[in-house]
Motif scaffolding. Structure first.
Motif, PDB file in Angstrom:
ATOM      1  N   ALA A  92     -50.196 -64.829 -19.945  1.00  8.07           N
ATOM      2  CA  ALA A  92     -49.983 -66.192 -19.381  1.00  8.07           C
ATOM      3  C   ALA A  92     -51.204 -66.883 -19.469  1.00  8.07           C
ATOM      4  CB  ALA A  92     -49.386 -66.330 -17.794  1.00  8.07           C
ATOM      5  N   MET A  93     -52.579 -66.239 -18.850  1.00  6.32           N
ATOM      6  CA  MET A  93     -53.742 -67.045 -19.122  1.00  6.32           C
ATOM      7  C   MET A  93     -54.019 -67.106 -20.405  1.00  6.32           C
ATOM      8  SD  MET A  93     -54.510 -67.340 -16.032  1.00  6.32           S
ATOM      9  CE  MET A  93     -56.473 -67.880 -16.572  1.00  6.32           C
ATOM     10  N   ASN A  94     -53.625 -66.326 -21.281  1.00  5.80           N
ATOM     11  CA  ASN A  94     -54.194 -66.424 -22.711  1.00  5.80           C
ATOM     12  C   ASN A  94     -53.087 -67.688 -23.250  1.00  5.80           C
ATOM     13  OD1 ASN A  94     -55.972 -64.424 -23.052  1.00  5.80           O
ATOM     14  ND2 ASN A  94     -54.367 -62.994 -23.738  1.00  5.80           N
ATOM     15  N   VAL A  95     -51.916 -67.801 -22.665  1.00 13.20           N
ATOM     16  CA  VAL A  95     -51.334 -69.232 -23.262  1.00 13.20           C
ATOM     17  C   VAL A  95     -51.778 -70.289 -22.668  1.00 13.20           C
ATOM     18  CG1 VAL A  95     -48.952 -70.156 -22.939  1.00 13.20           C
ATOM     19  CG2 VAL A  95     -48.961 -67.599 -23.625  1.00 13.20           C
ATOM     20  N   LYS A  96     -52.126 -70.298 -21.412  1.00 12.58           N
ATOM     21  CA  LYS A  96     -52.885 -71.497 -20.634  1.00 12.58           C
ATOM     22  C   LYS A  96     -54.090 -71.858 -21.443  1.00 12.58           C
ATOM     23  CE  LYS A  96     -53.183 -74.192 -17.025  1.00 12.58           C
ATOM     24  NZ  LYS A  96     -52.210 -75.114 -16.562  1.00 12.58           N
ATOM     25  N   ASN A  97     -54.989 -70.934 -21.614  1.00  8.69           N
ATOM     26  CA  ASN A  97     -56.170 -71.072 -22.233  1.00  8.69           C
ATOM     27  C   ASN A  97     -56.021 -71.866 -23.975  1.00  8.69           C
ATOM     28  OD1 ASN A  97     -57.710 -70.403 -20.086  1.00  8.69           O
ATOM     29  ND2 ASN A  97     -57.921 -68.148 -21.118  1.00  8.69           N
ATOM     30  N   GLY A  98     -54.967 -71.258 -24.552  1.00  2.25           N
ATOM     31  CA  GLY A  98     -54.498 -72.007 -25.635  1.00  2.25           C
ATOM     32  C   GLY A  98     -54.169 -73.124 -25.686  1.00  2.25           C
ATOM     33  N   ALA A  99     -53.537 -73.756 -24.615  1.00  2.00           N
ATOM     34  CA  ALA A  99     -53.056 -75.174 -24.282  1.00  2.00           C
ATOM     35  C   ALA A  99     -54.325 -75.938 -23.893  1.00  2.00           C
ATOM     36  CB  ALA A  99     -51.950 -75.160 -23.250  1.00  2.00           C
ATOM     37  N   VAL A 100     -55.140 -75.611 -23.229  1.00  3.90           N
ATOM     38  CA  VAL A 100     -56.241 -76.127 -22.872  1.00  3.90           C
ATOM     39  C   VAL A 100     -57.329 -76.543 -23.960  1.00  3.90           C
ATOM     40  CG1 VAL A 100     -58.484 -76.055 -21.727  1.00  3.90           C
ATOM     41  CG2 VAL A 100     -56.453 -75.242 -20.629  1.00  3.90           C
ATOM     42  N   THR A 101     -57.289 -75.267 -24.873  1.00  2.00           N
ATOM     43  CA  THR A 101     -58.123 -75.431 -26.446  1.00  2.00           C
ATOM     44  C   THR A 101     -57.343 -76.572 -27.136  1.00  2.00           C
ATOM     45  OG1 THR A 101     -58.958 -73.290 -26.292  1.00  2.00           O
ATOM     46  CG2 THR A 101     -58.876 -74.406 -28.410  1.00  2.00           C
ATOM     47  N   ARG A 102     -56.254 -76.642 -27.235  1.00  2.00           N
ATOM     48  CA  ARG A 102     -55.660 -77.622 -28.105  1.00  2.00           C
ATOM     49  C   ARG A 102     -55.588 -78.901 -27.492  1.00  2.00           C
ATOM     50  NH1 ARG A 102     -53.695 -72.901 -29.148  1.00  2.00           N
ATOM     51  NH2 ARG A 102     -52.816 -72.077 -31.186  1.00  2.00           N
ATOM     52  N   THR A 103     -55.580 -78.956 -25.966  1.00  2.00           N
ATOM     53  CA  THR A 103     -55.636 -80.364 -25.572  1.00  2.00           C
ATOM     54  C   THR A 103     -57.021 -80.878 -25.940  1.00  2.00           C
ATOM     55  OG1 THR A 103     -54.339 -79.973 -23.738  1.00  2.00           O
ATOM     56  CG2 THR A 103     -55.666 -81.613 -23.293  1.00  2.00           C
ATOM     57  N   GLN A 104     -58.193 -80.246 -25.930  1.00  2.00           N
ATOM     58  CA  GLN A 104     -59.267 -80.673 -26.065  1.00  2.00           C
ATOM     59  C   GLN A 104     -59.428 -81.189 -27.630  1.00  2.00           C
ATOM     60  OE1 GLN A 104     -61.926 -81.255 -23.935  1.00  2.00           O
ATOM     61  NE2 GLN A 104     -60.559 -80.425 -22.423  1.00  2.00           N
ATOM     62  N   ASN A 105     -58.794 -80.242 -28.471  1.00  2.00           N
ATOM     63  CA  ASN A 105     -58.854 -80.664 -29.994  1.00  2.00           C
ATOM     64  C   ASN A 105     -58.068 -82.144 -30.153  1.00  2.00           C
ATOM     65  OD1 ASN A 105     -60.027 -78.211 -30.621  1.00  2.00           O
ATOM     66  ND2 ASN A 105     -57.992 -77.270 -30.953  1.00  2.00           N
ATOM     67  N   VAL A 106     -57.105 -82.406 -29.540  1.00  2.00           N
ATOM     68  CA  VAL A 106     -56.569 -83.565 -29.469  1.00  2.00           C
ATOM     69  C   VAL A 106     -57.245 -84.748 -28.990  1.00  2.00           C
ATOM     70  CG1 VAL A 106     -54.275 -85.002 -28.720  1.00  2.00           C
ATOM     71  CG2 VAL A 106     -54.107 -82.704 -29.256  1.00  2.00           C
ATOM     72  N   GLY A 107     -58.000 -84.440 -27.974  1.00  2.00           N
ATOM     73  CA  GLY A 107     -58.940 -85.218 -27.497  1.00  2.00           C
ATOM     74  C   GLY A 107     -60.108 -85.581 -28.348  1.00  2.00           C
ATOM     75  N   GLU A 108     -60.647 -84.564 -28.963  1.00  2.00           N
ATOM     76  CA  GLU A 108     -61.765 -84.807 -29.993  1.00  2.00           C
ATOM     77  C   GLU A 108     -61.202 -85.535 -31.244  1.00  2.00           C
ATOM     78  OE1 GLU A 108     -64.848 -82.041 -32.597  1.00  2.00           O
ATOM     79  OE2 GLU A 108     -63.115 -81.056 -31.460  1.00  2.00           O
ATOM     80  N   SER A 109     -59.860 -85.207 -31.591  1.00  2.00           N
ATOM     81  CA  SER A 109     -59.489 -86.073 -32.870  1.00  2.00           C
ATOM     82  C   SER A 109     -59.302 -87.403 -32.681  1.00  2.00           C
ATOM     83  CB  SER A 109     -58.059 -85.305 -33.109  1.00  2.00           C
ATOM     84  OG  SER A 109     -58.439 -84.033 -33.729  1.00  2.00           O
ATOM     85  N   TRP A 110     -58.767 -87.667 -31.287  1.00  2.00           N
ATOM     86  CA  TRP A 110     -58.513 -89.199 -31.222  1.00  2.00           C
ATOM     87  C   TRP A 110     -59.673 -89.665 -30.919  1.00  2.00           C
ATOM     88  CZ3 TRP A 110     -55.305 -92.775 -31.740  1.00  2.00           C
ATOM     89  CH2 TRP A 110     -55.420 -94.103 -30.959  1.00  2.00           C
ATOM     90  N   GLY A 111     -60.811 -89.184 -30.468  1.00  2.00           N
ATOM     91  CA  GLY A 111     -62.278 -89.717 -30.264  1.00  2.00           C
ATOM     92  C   GLY A 111     -62.754 -90.119 -31.605  1.00  2.00           C
ATOM     93  N   ASN A 112     -62.553 -89.358 -32.731  1.00  2.00           N
ATOM     94  CA  ASN A 112     -62.883 -89.588 -33.889  1.00  2.00           C
ATOM     95  C   ASN A 112     -62.240 -90.902 -34.621  1.00  2.00           C
ATOM     96  OD1 ASN A 112     -64.565 -87.323 -34.076  1.00  2.00           O
ATOM     97  ND2 ASN A 112     -63.194 -86.240 -35.023  1.00  2.00           N
ATOM     98  N   VAL A 113     -60.890 -90.939 -34.241  1.00  2.00           N
ATOM     99  CA  VAL A 113     -60.043 -92.118 -34.596  1.00  2.00           C
ATOM    100  C   VAL A 113     -60.678 -93.474 -34.157  1.00  2.00           C
ATOM    101  CG1 VAL A 113     -58.044 -93.357 -34.518  1.00  2.00           C
ATOM    102  CG2 VAL A 113     -57.830 -90.959 -35.050  1.00  2.00           C
ATOM    103  N   GLU A 114     -61.080 -93.347 -32.849  1.00  2.00           N
ATOM    104  CA  GLU A 114     -61.486 -94.642 -32.130  1.00  2.00           C
ATOM    105  C   GLU A 114     -62.803 -94.891 -32.693  1.00  2.00           C
ATOM    106  OE1 GLU A 114     -59.896 -94.818 -27.822  1.00  2.00           O
ATOM    107  OE2 GLU A 114     -61.361 -93.595 -27.676  1.00  2.00           O
ATOM    108  N   THR A 115     -63.950 -93.721 -32.910  1.00  2.00           N
ATOM    109  CA  THR A 115     -64.958 -93.974 -33.367  1.00  2.00           C
ATOM    110  C   THR A 115     -65.153 -94.638 -34.851  1.00  2.00           C
ATOM    111  OG1 THR A 115     -66.102 -92.093 -32.451  1.00  2.00           O
ATOM    112  CG2 THR A 115     -67.229 -92.896 -34.292  1.00  2.00           C
TER     113      THR A 115
END
Length: 205
Positions: A30-53
């Motif tokens: 469950a912790m690995n699943v949670k950490n995977g979700a956190v990583t993917r959330t960060q990836n989405v945020g980073e990608s959107w930041g590139n769109v805005e930039t």
């Protein structure tokens, strides 16, 4: 007398150990699943930041272009005003990727489409001013704008790819059992016509 009693070990020990081991395994998974979700959330945020930039870079370049043509004699002031106002509106719309809604992304896309539309009208009028077409700063802006449009397309594509990966991860079973707090994220769909970049070729001979 039971065999467990003869061995001096209570009968519940083995089941308890098995349950404990299973609990640890489930917890780690469950912790690995949670950490995977956190990583993917960060990836989405980073990608959107590139769109805005990328869009911010385009707006900045357009602002520099407006300053370049402002000095042209009898240049259409209404066109310059429209571009400036569209840029201001687009810059005022901020999207938090962690809580983005389809409506927010739509408003962002429409504002950027407004910039693109007014910018297109500006380019159409520039052809009437040969002095601008020989301006070295103008030539540089032409190249930078063309490059930026490619960056925007790439950034939008990569953002949607990270959103797809995130949504697939958090919505599929059994991950969804442990990720109830993670909701589906919207894709960024450019407004009608926005997929066609403005023609920044000024037909300079």
């Amino acid at each position: 007398m039971s065999s467990s009693t003869k061995s001096g070990r209570p009968g519940w020990i083995v089941p308890a150990i098995i349950i404990g081991v299973l609990a640890v395994i489930i917890f780690i998974w469950a912790m690995n699943v949670k950490n995977g979700a956190v990583t993917r959330t960060q990836n989405v945020g980073e990608s959107w930041g590139n769109v805005e930039t990328s869009y911010e870079r385009r707006n900045s370049l357009i602002g520099n272009l407006v300053k370049t043509v402002e000095g042209a004699a009898n240049f259409e002031k209404g066109t310059l005003t429209a571009v400036t106002e569209a840029r201001a509106k687009a810059s005022s719309i901020q999207v938090d990727a962690s809580n983005a809604t389809p409506e927010q992304l739509k408003a962002f896309g429409e504002a950027q489409a407004g910039v693109q539309s007014t910018f297109g009208r500006l380019l159409a009028t520039v052809e009437n001013y040969p002095v601008l077409q020989s301006n070295q700063n103008f030539l540089k802006l032409q190249d930078e704008l063309a490059s930026t449009e490619n960056e925007i397309r790439t950034a939008r594509t990569r953002y949607n790819e990270t959103v797809k990966d995130y949504n697939t991860y958090v919505l599929r079973f059994p991950n969804s059992l442990f990720l109830g707090g993670y909701r589906e994220k919207p894709y960024f769909e450019a407004s009608a016509g926005a997929e066609k970049a403005p023609d920044v070729n000024f037909n300079i001979k």
